[in-house]
Design an enzyme around this catalytic site. Structure first.
Site, PDB file in Angstrom:
ATOM      1  N   HIS A  98       5.556   3.963  13.135  1.00 54.63           N
ATOM      2  CA  HIS A  98       5.689   4.020  11.669  1.00 54.63           C
ATOM      3  C   HIS A  98       6.709   5.108  11.341  1.00 54.63           C
ATOM      4  O   HIS A  98       6.434   6.293  11.513  1.00 54.63           O
ATOM      5  CB  HIS A  98       4.317   4.354  11.072  1.00 54.63           C
ATOM      6  CG  HIS A  98       4.283   4.485   9.593  1.00 54.63           C
ATOM      7  ND1 HIS A  98       3.679   3.549   8.770  1.00 54.63           N
ATOM      8  CD2 HIS A  98       4.737   5.458   8.755  1.00 54.63           C
ATOM      9  CE1 HIS A  98       3.781   3.942   7.515  1.00 54.63           C
ATOM     10  NE2 HIS A  98       4.423   5.092   7.475  1.00 54.63           N
TER      11      HIS A  98
ATOM     12  N   ARG B  71       0.831  -1.217   0.000  1.00 60.00           N
ATOM     13  CA  ARG B  71       0.000   0.000   0.000  1.00 60.00           C
ATOM     14  C   ARG B  71       0.858   1.256   0.000  1.00 60.00           C
ATOM     15  O   ARG B  71       0.872   2.024  -0.961  1.00 60.00           O
ATOM     16  CB  ARG B  71      -0.942  -0.018   1.214  1.00 60.00           C
ATOM     17  CG  ARG B  71      -2.088   1.008   1.138  1.00 60.00           C
ATOM     18  CD  ARG B  71      -1.721   2.406   1.522  1.00 60.00           C
ATOM     19  NE  ARG B  71      -1.270   2.548   2.902  1.00 60.00           N
ATOM     20  CZ  ARG B  71      -0.830   3.685   3.414  1.00 60.00           C
ATOM     21  NH1 ARG B  71      -0.757   4.794   2.668  1.00 60.00           N
ATOM     22  NH2 ARG B  71      -0.402   3.731   4.666  1.00 60.00           N
ATOM     23  N   ASP B  72       1.612   1.464   1.059  1.00 61.74           N
ATOM     24  CA  ASP B  72       2.386   2.696   1.222  1.00 61.74           C
ATOM     25  C   ASP B  72       3.491   2.796   0.176  1.00 61.74           C
ATOM     26  O   ASP B  72       3.841   3.898  -0.272  1.00 61.74           O
ATOM     27  CB  ASP B  72       2.996   2.730   2.626  1.00 61.74           C
ATOM     28  CG  ASP B  72       3.313   4.138   3.094  1.00 61.74           C
ATOM     29  OD1 ASP B  72       3.446   5.028   2.245  1.00 61.74           O
ATOM     30  OD2 ASP B  72       3.444   4.341   4.312  1.00 61.74           O
TER      31      ASP B  72
ATOM     32  N   ASN C 205       9.801   4.484   3.603  1.00 57.65           N
ATOM     33  CA  ASN C 205       9.656   4.019   4.975  1.00 57.65           C
ATOM     34  C   ASN C 205      10.929   3.324   5.432  1.00 57.65           C
ATOM     35  O   ASN C 205      11.784   2.966   4.629  1.00 57.65           O
ATOM     36  CB  ASN C 205       8.505   3.017   5.079  1.00 57.65           C
ATOM     37  CG  ASN C 205       7.172   3.619   4.716  1.00 57.65           C
ATOM     38  OD1 ASN C 205       7.004   4.191   3.650  1.00 57.65           O
ATOM     39  ND2 ASN C 205       6.204   3.472   5.594  1.00 57.65           N
TER      40      ASN C 205
ATOM     41  N   HIS D  90       9.669   6.899   8.720  1.00 61.30           N
ATOM     42  CA  HIS D  90      10.247   7.104   7.396  1.00 61.30           C
ATOM     43  C   HIS D  90      11.735   7.392   7.572  1.00 61.30           C
ATOM     44  O   HIS D  90      12.163   7.920   8.597  1.00 61.30           O
ATOM     45  CB  HIS D  90       9.541   8.249   6.666  1.00 61.30           C
ATOM     46  CG  HIS D  90       8.205   7.855   6.130  1.00 61.30           C
ATOM     47  ND1 HIS D  90       7.935   7.737   4.790  1.00 61.30           N
ATOM     48  CD2 HIS D  90       7.047   7.517   6.766  1.00 61.30           C
ATOM     49  CE1 HIS D  90       6.688   7.357   4.619  1.00 61.30           C
ATOM     50  NE2 HIS D  90       6.118   7.214   5.807  1.00 61.30           N
TER      51      HIS D  90
ATOM     52  N   CYS E 238       5.079   9.848   1.431  1.00 64.32           N
ATOM     53  CA  CYS E 238       3.780  10.525   1.404  1.00 64.32           C
ATOM     54  C   CYS E 238       3.721  11.476   0.218  1.00 64.32           C
ATOM     55  O   CYS E 238       4.551  12.386   0.108  1.00 64.32           O
ATOM     56  CB  CYS E 238       3.559  11.299   2.705  1.00 64.32           C
ATOM     57  SG  CYS E 238       1.996  12.210   2.741  1.00 64.32           S
TER      58      CYS E 238
END
Length: 309
Positions: free
Chosen positions: A209, A13-14, A251, A211, A242
């Site tokens: 989470h 997803r990310d 990430n 990055h 993002c």
């Protein structure tokens, strides 16, 4: 401190959402199936967002319906609204992840909503979930972006983060992810917020989470673990970023994170060799090299032949 970690994979997803090219559905399914066999606790498979907003994830239903499901691996999806929730429930997901920002400006840039408007959206999603028999056992997680700083506003006060967590929990959210959306966090700050959050909400499963925008992803993960956190998001190959946060990069890399903890003697439950094999698939899927280090250098116990004299 020695409790087995739970590693949540977010690359499907990310990672894929920000890629320049669309990763074919069959390839996404193949990668997720490979990841499911590595011992990861959860995989964020996709997002049920509008295909117009994130074209790379326009095949969300096909992906979730096509993957092999395992009892020991939770399938998580990002759900932005009630319409997305309905699509997710049709695919029998294990967990829904709701996203909002701790800062007004990032919320407007990323979601076109203030934090207060996002909380209203959360309330509607949770109500819809619990009012549907298909959602009775679905876990609700909330990801709080810019918990460690906003690229537009700078520092986000710890008190503000904790206030928003409390309001999320009051709506029926069960788990919370604290997100360093643009890699602004430092280890001392991470330790303070993790300790404060767990002291105030001792029964809440917190996920961190990070990055790696400024190269501090692993250092921040270590600080979070030392503060008692055992759940971490990570992205295979270090993919991600993002699209609405200037300067954001990928990430923290899953295989690098797993390698670090396993070398420390901290169990992740993940088969690192299988994870590295999955990571090696990525350049062929996305069409470029990935930031991960261990897949290039090998594990630290790798040994070489002496050079010929």
């Amino acid at each position: 401190m020695m409790t087995q970690l739970q590693i949540n994979e977010v690359a499907p997803r990310d990672g894929f959402q920000i890629e320049a090219t669309f990763v074919p559905t069959a390839d996404k399914i193949r990668l997720i199936d490979a990841l499911s066999a590595t011992g990861l606790a959860r995989i964020e498979a996709t997002s049920f967002v509008s295909p117009k907003a994130i074209p790379n994830l326009r095949d969300a239903a096909e992906v979730v319906s096509g993957i092999q499901r395992r009892d020991d691996v939770g399938i998580t999806v990002l759900v932005p609204n009630v319409k997305g929730l309905e699509r997710a429930l049709e695919c029998r997901v294990d967990e829904v992840n709701l996203v909002m920002s701790a800062s007004d400006s990032h919320g407007q840039a990323n979601l076109r909503m203030t934090p207060e408007q996002s909380l209203e959206q959360f309330a509607a999603i949770v109500k819809g979930l619990r009012g549907d028999s298909r959602g009775s056992n679905v876990f609700v997680n909330a990801s709080l972006s810019t918990s460690f700083g906003c690229p537009f506003e700078g520092e986000v006060a710890e008190a503000r983060v904790l206030e928003l967590v409390e309001r999320q929990l009051a709506l029926g959210v069960q788990g919370v992810t604290l997100c360093d959306t643009t890699g602004m966090a430092n280890p001392a700050q991470v330790a303070r917020l993790c300790e404060a959050a767990q002291a105030r909400f001792p029964d809440v499963p917190f996920t961190l989470h990070f990055h790696n925008t400024r190269g501090m992803g692993l250092a921040n993960a270590l600080a979070a673990w030392q503060a008692g956190i055992v759940r971490f998001d990570a992205s295979l190959g270090g993919l991600g970023g993002c699209p609405y946060a200037p300067g954001a990069t990928g990430n923290v890399c899953t295989e690098d994170l797993v390698h670090m903890f396993e070398q420390m003697g901290v169990s992740t439950g993940v088969d690192l060799d299988a994870l590295l094999a999955a990571s090696a698939m990525l350049p062929g899927l996305v069409g470029h090299d990935t930031p991960g280090q261990v897949v290039k250098a090998g594990k630290s116990d790798r040994r070489y032949s002496m050079p010929a004299r």
